[in-house]
Motif scaffolding. Structure first.
Motif, PDB file in Angstrom:
ATOM      1  N   LYS A 206       0.800  -1.224   0.000  1.00 16.71           N
ATOM      2  CA  LYS A 206       0.000   0.000   0.000  1.00 16.71           C
ATOM      3  C   LYS A 206       0.838   1.282   0.000  1.00 16.71           C
ATOM      4  CE  LYS A 206      -2.622  -1.273   3.519  1.00 16.71           C
ATOM      5  NZ  LYS A 206      -3.697  -1.279   4.543  1.00 16.71           N
TER       6      LYS A 206
ATOM      7  N   ASP B 115     -10.449  -0.856   4.822  1.00 15.22           N
ATOM      8  CA  ASP B 115      -9.408  -0.986   3.803  1.00 15.22           C
ATOM      9  C   ASP B 115      -9.746  -2.101   2.817  1.00 15.22           C
ATOM     10  OD1 ASP B 115      -7.885   1.068   4.767  1.00 15.22           O
ATOM     11  OD2 ASP B 115      -6.232  -0.165   5.488  1.00 15.22           O
TER      12      ASP B 115
ATOM     13  N   TYR C 202     -10.218  -1.597  -1.342  1.00 16.43           N
ATOM     14  CA  TYR C 202      -9.381  -2.237  -2.357  1.00 16.43           C
ATOM     15  C   TYR C 202     -10.146  -3.287  -3.162  1.00 16.43           C
ATOM     16  CZ  TYR C 202      -5.174   0.099  -0.735  1.00 16.43           C
ATOM     17  OH  TYR C 202      -4.237   1.060  -0.434  1.00 16.43           O
TER      18      TYR C 202
ATOM     19  N   ILE D  95      -2.752  -7.578   0.609  1.00 19.19           N
ATOM     20  CA  ILE D  95      -2.544  -6.129   0.570  1.00 19.19           C
ATOM     21  C   ILE D  95      -1.982  -5.735   1.924  1.00 19.19           C
ATOM     22  CG2 ILE D  95      -3.636  -3.883   0.264  1.00 19.19           C
ATOM     23  CD1 ILE D  95      -5.776  -5.298  -1.434  1.00 19.19           C
TER      24      ILE D  95
END
Length: 296
Positions: free
Chosen positions: A231, A251, A255, A295
């Motif tokens: 990120k 988050d 994404y 991620i």
């Protein structure tokens, strides 16, 4: 030659290569265009969504067709939409071959319309980008987006409603109104991707549309492989920061829904990654042996 389910485009054998076809619309981004009475860039979005899909396999767009449907034709609005379509075709180097305008009284609310687009391109067999050569350790390059592009607007509209924000409100940290930022036309990646394919080993390309990183990158990977996205490797634009804060979105959901500032992901080897800055790309992660999208 039918594409596998989940592919970005369809391929049809033709001479020494393939005709490549793709189709898409612009979804509920149209609702914002109606509310702002701004119609001159939505046609760019329409072209971008299809040509960006077909360039993922290395195809150069040849021509584009559009479908415009409405209850009662407003010539001025239609002209603005077509202007955007022409602009999009110029940016992607393809011809606007034709289209269809359909009037269906009573089917659409007054002043509203819907759009669909269809793009056809060509790629030689030796230049086909199909993901088959991707391996663990390869590098992910991210090409910057111009904003939300044309996906995730159902969530955007929900956030706008719940936050009580106006499209005329300034976007925090910028000199741009919120509505203007949201309606920014989708980036067209045709020239950039084809240029990269001539200069470095492009093994796979993923258009970050609906489904964000989580759903789109696996579409171009061989079975058994995954990716790790870092990120902190690029600056997330203020628009996405506002959406996350105003909507209290996790988050993971951000994404999975939005492009977060990266509209196209290109997979190359470590040598190719060294030229990332030449194309305005960022190294954003790598291919892993774990079949998942991490991620971190």
């Amino acid at each position: 030659m039918c594409p596998e389910i989940g592919g970005f485009s369809g391929l049809y054998p033709f001479g020494d290569g393939y005709l490549v076809g793709g189709t898409d619309g612009v979804g509920t981004k149209l609702k914002l265009a109606f509310e702002m009475d701004k119609h001159d860039t939505i046609g760019i979005d329409l072209v971008a969504m299809s040509v960006n899909d077909i360039v993922t396999c290395g195809a150069k767009p040849m021509f584009f067709l559009d479908y415009f449907a409405t209850g009662a034709l407003d010539v001025d609005k239609a002209e603005q939409v077509v202007k955007g379509i022409v602009d999009g075709c110029k940016q992607s180097g393809c011809a606007l071959l034709g289209g269809e305008t359909a009037e269906m009284p009573g089917f659409y609310p007054d002043g509203e319309y819907d759009l669909s687009g269809f793009a056809v391109g060509f790629v030689k067999k030796e230049h086909l980008i199909d993901g088959s050569k991707v391996k663990a350790g390869d590098v992910l390059l991210g090409l910057p987006s111009t904003g939300v592009h044309s996906n995730g607007f159902s969530l955007v509209r929900k956030i706008l409603e719940k936050s009580g924000s106006s499209l005329q409100d300034p976007l925090e940290g910028t000199d741009t109104a919120l509505g203007e930022a949201l309606l920014a036309p989708t980036a067209i990646y045709v020239n950039k991707v084809l240029g990269m394919a001539e200069a470095i080993p492009v093994k796979a390309t993923a258009h970050i549309t609906g489904g964000g990183f989580t759903d789109n990158i696996p579409r171009v990977l061989p079975k058994g492989l995954g990716v790790c996205i870092r990120k902190g490797s690029w600056d997330v634009p203020p628009l996405f920061q506002w959406l996350q804060k105003a909507g209290r979105v996790s988050d993971a959901e951000m994404y999975r829904t939005f492009n977060m500032g990266i509209g196209m992901v290109v997979v190359t080897d470590k040598e190719g990654a060294a030229a990332a800055s030449t194309f305005g790309a960022k190294v954003i992660g790598e291919v892993t042996e774990m079949e998942a999208v991490e991620i971190v």
